[in-house]
Design an enzyme around this catalytic site. Structure first.
Site, PDB file in Angstrom:
ATOM      1  N   ASN A 299     -50.863  -7.457  69.743  1.00  0.00           N
ATOM      2  CA  ASN A 299     -49.888  -8.087  68.860  1.00  0.00           C
ATOM      3  C   ASN A 299     -48.917  -7.007  68.345  1.00  0.00           C
ATOM      4  OD1 ASN A 299     -48.697 -10.021  67.068  1.00  0.00           O
ATOM      5  ND2 ASN A 299     -50.669 -11.081  66.979  1.00  0.00           N
TER       6      ASN A 299
ATOM      7  N   SER B 160     -51.991 -11.326  63.582  1.00  0.00           N
ATOM      8  CA  SER B 160     -50.628 -11.325  63.056  1.00  0.00           C
ATOM      9  C   SER B 160     -50.635 -10.657  61.682  1.00  0.00           C
ATOM     10  CB  SER B 160     -50.105 -12.748  62.917  1.00  0.00           C
ATOM     11  OG  SER B 160     -48.962 -12.734  62.085  1.00  0.00           O
TER      12      SER B 160
ATOM     13  N   ASN C 159     -48.437 -11.128  59.453  1.00  0.00           N
ATOM     14  CA  ASN C 159     -47.557 -11.864  58.540  1.00  0.00           C
ATOM     15  C   ASN C 159     -48.209 -13.019  57.793  1.00  0.00           C
ATOM     16  OD1 ASN C 159     -45.314 -10.240  59.250  1.00  0.00           O
ATOM     17  ND2 ASN C 159     -45.212 -11.357  61.186  1.00  0.00           N
ATOM     18  N   THR C 160     -49.500 -13.243  58.028  1.00  0.00           N
ATOM     19  CA  THR C 160     -50.243 -14.218  57.226  1.00  0.00           C
ATOM     20  C   THR C 160     -51.201 -13.389  56.371  1.00  0.00           C
ATOM     21  OG1 THR C 160     -50.060 -15.974  58.854  1.00  0.00           O
ATOM     22  CG2 THR C 160     -51.919 -16.123  57.339  1.00  0.00           C
TER      23      THR C 160
ATOM     24  N   PHE D 122     -46.027 -17.566  60.954  1.00  0.00           N
ATOM     25  CA  PHE D 122     -46.538 -18.790  61.619  1.00  0.00           C
ATOM     26  C   PHE D 122     -45.740 -20.033  61.233  1.00  0.00           C
ATOM     27  CE2 PHE D 122     -51.278 -17.222  62.064  1.00  0.00           C
ATOM     28  CZ  PHE D 122     -50.849 -16.271  62.988  1.00  0.00           C
TER      29      PHE D 122
ATOM     30  N   LYS E 120     -56.755 -12.264  70.627  1.00  0.00           N
ATOM     31  CA  LYS E 120     -55.573 -11.393  70.585  1.00  0.00           C
ATOM     32  C   LYS E 120     -55.729 -10.386  69.451  1.00  0.00           C
ATOM     33  CE  LYS E 120     -50.567 -11.379  70.710  1.00  0.00           C
ATOM     34  NZ  LYS E 120     -49.383 -12.190  70.961  1.00  0.00           N
TER      35      LYS E 120
ATOM     36  N   ASN F 186     -40.543  -8.668  62.798  1.00  0.00           N
ATOM     37  CA  ASN F 186     -40.548 -10.066  62.352  1.00  0.00           C
ATOM     38  C   ASN F 186     -41.612 -10.264  61.288  1.00  0.00           C
ATOM     39  OD1 ASN F 186     -42.762 -12.234  63.134  1.00  0.00           O
ATOM     40  ND2 ASN F 186     -42.841 -10.625  64.706  1.00  0.00           N
TER      41      ASN F 186
HETATM   42  C1  LIG Z   1     -40.340 -13.038  66.582  1.00  0.00           C
HETATM   43  C2  LIG Z   1     -41.738 -12.874  67.047  1.00  0.00           C
HETATM   44  C3  LIG Z   1     -42.669 -13.859  66.756  1.00  0.00           C
HETATM   45  C4  LIG Z   1     -43.992 -13.720  67.196  1.00  0.00           C
HETATM   46  N1  LIG Z   1     -44.899 -14.704  66.926  1.00  0.00           N
HETATM   47  C5  LIG Z   1     -46.164 -14.595  67.387  1.00  0.00           C
HETATM   48  C6  LIG Z   1     -47.108 -15.635  67.166  1.00  0.00           C
HETATM   49  O1  LIG Z   1     -46.796 -16.662  66.567  1.00  0.00           O
HETATM   50  N2  LIG Z   1     -48.365 -15.457  67.626  1.00  0.00           N
HETATM   51  C7  LIG Z   1     -48.762 -14.338  68.319  1.00  0.00           C
HETATM   52  O2  LIG Z   1     -49.905 -14.234  68.741  1.00  0.00           O
HETATM   53  N3  LIG Z   1     -47.874 -13.352  68.565  1.00  0.00           N
HETATM   54  C8  LIG Z   1     -46.599 -13.459  68.113  1.00  0.00           C
HETATM   55  N4  LIG Z   1     -45.715 -12.453  68.361  1.00  0.00           N
HETATM   56  C9  LIG Z   1     -46.187 -11.222  69.061  1.00  0.00           C
HETATM   57  C10 LIG Z   1     -45.878 -11.246  70.546  1.00  0.00           C
HETATM   58  O3  LIG Z   1     -46.535 -12.313  71.191  1.00  0.00           O
HETATM   59  C11 LIG Z   1     -46.302  -9.911  71.194  1.00  0.00           C
HETATM   60  O4  LIG Z   1     -47.708  -9.788  71.113  1.00  0.00           O
HETATM   61  C12 LIG Z   1     -45.678  -8.700  70.508  1.00  0.00           C
HETATM   62  O5  LIG Z   1     -44.361  -8.964  70.125  1.00  0.00           O
HETATM   63  C13 LIG Z   1     -45.686  -7.459  71.422  1.00  0.00           C
HETATM   64  O6  LIG Z   1     -44.976  -7.703  72.616  1.00  0.00           O
HETATM   65  P1  LIG Z   1     -43.432  -7.279  72.830  1.00  0.00           P
HETATM   66  O7  LIG Z   1     -43.299  -5.845  72.441  1.00  0.00           O
HETATM   67  O8  LIG Z   1     -43.160  -7.569  74.270  1.00  0.00           O
HETATM   68  O9  LIG Z   1     -42.628  -8.167  71.936  1.00  0.00           O
HETATM   69  C14 LIG Z   1     -44.382 -12.575  67.933  1.00  0.00           C
HETATM   70  C15 LIG Z   1     -43.430 -11.587  68.216  1.00  0.00           C
HETATM   71  C16 LIG Z   1     -42.123 -11.715  67.793  1.00  0.00           C
HETATM   72  C17 LIG Z   1     -41.130 -10.640  68.124  1.00  0.00           C
END
Ligand SMILES: Cc1cc2nc3c(=O)[nH]c(=O)nc-3n(C[C@H](O)[C@H](O)[C@H](O)COP(=O)(O)O)c2cc1C
Length: 337
Positions: A242, A175, A177-178, A116, A213, A112
């Site tokens: 993350n 993140s 992506n910022t 934000f 985080k 992704n």
């Molecule tokens: C589509 C998407 C959007 C996410 N947005 C955020 C976010 O806004 N803030 C954040 O701290 N983590 C965000 N994450 C990260 C997740 O909270 C998590 O830390 C990460 O995906 C690893 O866990 P997973 O493998 O179970 O997905 C996002 C993940 C995905 C897939």
């Protein structure tokens, strides 16, 4: 039920469209989901007390799924022990251009680059005012247009506005992506950011837990710095991890998309980070383990590596809500051995 019937249908469509569709469905027909899904396991033995909060079970929903606090009540009904909303920023922002969310089916993963996208902290606060009893984490960040030198203000605004309505805070500097956000993970800016938030926090009659985080891409040296910073600023704990920038061993068509990778390819690295932090700090602070939990065993491994709680995102999309019960069941079985 989810994997055999619902997932094959949902996976035919664009992932972001499916996200919105699922949201509206759960919002309007959540009672149907309750009829078809197994009842969430409730058991006193699953209860956990971590950083002074009582969790009904240790399996939470990770940040990014319910960014705007629109669905925490329905998601909690699926069995999650806690819901992390956000990442929220002071002002609303659209995020990156679409298409920005990609399934990597053969890898059981997602990339992704949402950036934000959120409706801003004020709107979320209005929704959170209606919360009855869901344990909520508030994940906070900075607006894209805010330069890193002024980032502290953005975090402070979100902190103050959310303070009465969330149970714990998560400072998201990880993140990918910022642009340049991850630079805030460096020792000096991070100590300053957390120090200033803690100052605000300690001025409150009853301070709330603040967690950090972190990215899975930090070096051992950077992780040792994180341990020092947690101790120095006395924050309550760490969320590891993350999404990753790594693209090792992927086979899916979308593997070269820009953004953060989550899901199965992240399982091992995020567990490694948890183990490293837990061992090297001598279990000095609680860790919430997240990253590639797709089976009960993945969750157990994170708990055994030193996590006190776990969170799901990509595993929830691929395996469905049944995964929550499977993990809680495995924890109960493990404890009764
Ligand atoms: C589509 C998407 C959007 C996410 N947005 C955020 C976010 O806004 N803030 C954040 O701290 N983590 C965000 N994450 C990260 C997740 O909270 C998590 O830390 C990460 O995906 C690893 O866990 P997973 O493998 O179970 O997905 C996002 C993940 C995905 C897939």
């Amino acid at each position: 039920m989810y994997k055999s019937l619902i997932r094959p249908f949902l996976f035919k469509f664009d992932p972001e469209e499916v996200h919105h569709f699922t949201f509206s469905f759960l919002k309007n027909f959540g009672f149907l989901a309750k009829l078809f899904l197994p009842k969430p396991i409730e058991d006193k033995r699953l209860e956990r007390e971590v950083f002074g909060l009582k969790f009904k079970n240790p399996v939470g929903l990770a940040a990014g799924f319910d960014k705007d606090a629109k669905l925490f009540s329905e998601l909690s009904d699926l069995g999650f022990g806690f819901i992390e909303i956000g990442t929220l920023t002071p002002r609303p922002q659209p995020g990156n251009d679409k298409k920005r969310l990609f399934r990597l089916k053969e890898d059981s993963a997602i990339i992704n680059r949402m950036g934000f996208n959120n409706g801003g902290v004020d709107e979320a606060v209005e929704r959170l005012k209606k919360n009855k009893n869901v344990l909520i984490g508030g994940n906070i960040g900075k607006n894209k247009v805010t330069p890193n030198e002024e980032a502290v203000n953005d975090y402070k605004i979100c902190f103050e506005k959310l303070f009465p309505y969330v149970d714990y805070f998560v400072v998201n500097v990880s993140s990918p992506n910022t642009p340049n956000l991850r630079e805030l993970q460096e020792k000096e800016p991070l100590t300053k950011l957390l120090g200033e938030l803690q100052k605000l926090n300690f001025e409150k009659p009853k301070p709330k837990p603040i967690l950090l985080k972190i990215a899975p891409d930090l070096t051992d040296e950077q992780l040792l710095d994180i341990i020092d910073i947690v101790k120095e600023t006395q924050i309550a704990g760490v969320i590891a991890t993350n999404t990753t920038l790594s693209r090792e061993n992927l086979i899916s068509e979308n593997k070269s998309e820009t953004g953060g990778l989550s899901g199965k390819p992240l399982t091992k690295r995020s567990t490694e980070v948890i183990r490293f932090l837990s061992d090297k700090s001598g279990k000095a602070f609680p860790i919430i383990g997240v990253g590639g939990i797709h089976t009960a065993q993945d969750a157990i491994e994170k708990l055994e590596a030193g996590a006190s709680l776990v969170q799901l995102y990509t595993g929830f999309i691929y395996e469905g809500p049944e995964l929550i019960n499977e993990i809680n069941q495995a924890i109960l079985e493990k404890e009764s051995i």
